[in-house]
Scaffold this active site. Structure first.
Site, mmCIF file in Angstrom:
data_model
loop_
_atom_site.group_PDB
_atom_site.id
_atom_site.type_symbol
_atom_site.label_atom_id
_atom_site.label_comp_id
_atom_site.label_asym_id
_atom_site.label_seq_id
_atom_site.Cartn_x
_atom_site.Cartn_y
_atom_site.Cartn_z
ATOM 1 C CG ASP A 132 -1.918 1.082 1.296
ATOM 2 O OD1 ASP A 132 -2.321 1.535 0.227
ATOM 3 O OD2 ASP A 132 -2.276 1.521 2.400
ATOM 4 C CB CYS A 186 -22.032 -6.892 -6.408
ATOM 5 S SG CYS A 186 -20.518 -6.475 -5.513
ATOM 6 C CB CYS A 189 -26.497 -5.994 -3.395
ATOM 7 S SG CYS A 189 -26.180 -5.245 -1.791
ATOM 8 C CB CYS A 192 -21.654 -0.259 -0.601
ATOM 9 S SG CYS A 192 -21.652 -0.669 -2.357
ATOM 10 C CB CYS A 212 -13.991 8.880 0.472
ATOM 11 S SG CYS A 212 -13.869 7.445 1.526
ATOM 12 C CB CYS A 239 -15.486 6.014 6.715
ATOM 13 S SG CYS A 239 -17.245 5.684 6.534
ATOM 14 C CB CYS A 242 -19.024 1.305 1.688
ATOM 15 S SG CYS A 242 -17.231 1.268 1.735
ATOM 16 C CB CYS A 246 -20.757 -5.266 2.265
ATOM 17 S SG CYS A 246 -20.518 -6.560 1.034
#
Length: 308
Positions: A132, A186, A189, A192, A212, A239, A242, A246
């Site tokens: 990352d 998904c 749906c 999110c 965001c 946060c 989302c 799920c």
């Protein structure tokens, strides 16, 4: 008779499991053709806000052979961070990934161990570990190697464990057996998209990073935008909305990495405690945490914004 390529692939996956990784998938190191126009459009729409570093190394983000000379394989790994204990209900909220020690260091150590195991078993194998902090499209590689699919919230999802895990890579100059992508589950749906209070998920699979809550509370260095007042749902760092809504995260199971356990004080702190937090307490509770990225002044700013 098993050929060397298959033998090495099996060895790497069993070592990854031994080191505590949730799963391991492998892709051929090559240019990401599908992701190239998507990334270009996302940047043109300024969806990265003040995260100007996203504009750097465009070619390297899409082609691992430019990052690691002679690279042949991208080994993608998942590491669970879903906690067994959660913050006090009367608390400003912290993203679950930041409860324990900074994942960069925890995972980097595991990746280095994996690379050393590969070198001890196979011989001279060159490679680099990525967590990352380099221009690698980790979710794209994880999806390409069959570890899950990218959901409408743009996080990687798996049917068995949801999405509460870190993604990391080892890019090496060894040819291996390659995995294939899994299908998207998904369906229709939109949980999110419907739940995001700042409407950051502008369309399925597209997140405007500049809207965001994670961006505002971690990346943004300026003052909080007043138009988002009362839209933060008490999130002071990151946060999880989302992900929390799920349906696939019903299958999340607690991690077994002691370094990801939260500081006991963190779990007990109330909104009153956070409102009165001192720099000394910040340093003690977040001594080895990813929260240090926002610094004491940043966390203080976020809390003040929530209290107003």
């Amino acid at each position: 008779m098993i050929n060397n390529k298959t033998k090495y692939t099996q060895f790497i996956k069993s070592e990854a499991k031994r080191l505590g990784f949730l799963s391991c998938g492998i892709s051929k190191a090559e240019f990401l053709e599908v992701e190239a126009p998507r990334l270009e459009k996302w940047l043109k729409n300024n969806a990265h806000g003040e995260m100007r570093y996203m504009e750097n190394h465009f070619d390297k983000r899409l082609d691992p052979t430019l990052l690691v000379e002679g690279s042949k394989s991208v080994i993608s790994l998942l590491l669970n961070y879903y906690p067994s204990e959660f913050q006090n209900e009367d608390s400003y909220k912290l993203s679950k990934y930041a409860y324990g020690a900074d994942y960069h260091f925890v995972i980097k150590d595991k990746l280095k161990s994996l690379l050393h195991c590969i070198q001890d078993e196979i011989g001279e194998v060159g490679g680099r570990a990525f967590v990352d902090s380099a221009p690698v499209l980790d979710k794209a590689w994880a999806a390409k190697s069959g570890l899950g699919w990218v959901g409408k919230h743009s996080n990687l999802l798996t049917q068995k464990v949801g999405s509460f895990y870190f993604i990391a890579e080892l890019i090496i100059d060894l040819e291996l057996d390659y995995d294939t992508p899994v299908t998207d589950h998904c369906g229709t749906c939109t949980a999110c998209i419907d739940a995001c209070p700042t409407k950051a998920i502008t369309e399925p699979f597209v997140v405007d990073g500049s809207k965001c809550i994670s961006y505002f509370t971690i990346e943004l260095k300026d003052n909080m935008p007043s138009e988002f007042k009362d839209k933060f749902d008490d999130w002071m760092f990151g946060c999880d909305i989302c992900q929390d809504v799920c349906p696939w995260n019903r299958f999340s199971k607690p991690h077994n990495e002691p370094l990801f356990n939260a500081h006991p004080e963190l779990l007990d702190m109330t909104k009153k405690d956070w409102g009165e937090i001192t720099e000394d307490t910040f340093k003690k509770v977040f001594k080895k945490s990813a929260v240090k990225r926002t610094k004491f002044s940043g966390l203080e700013r976020n809390i003040k914004f929530l209290k107003k």
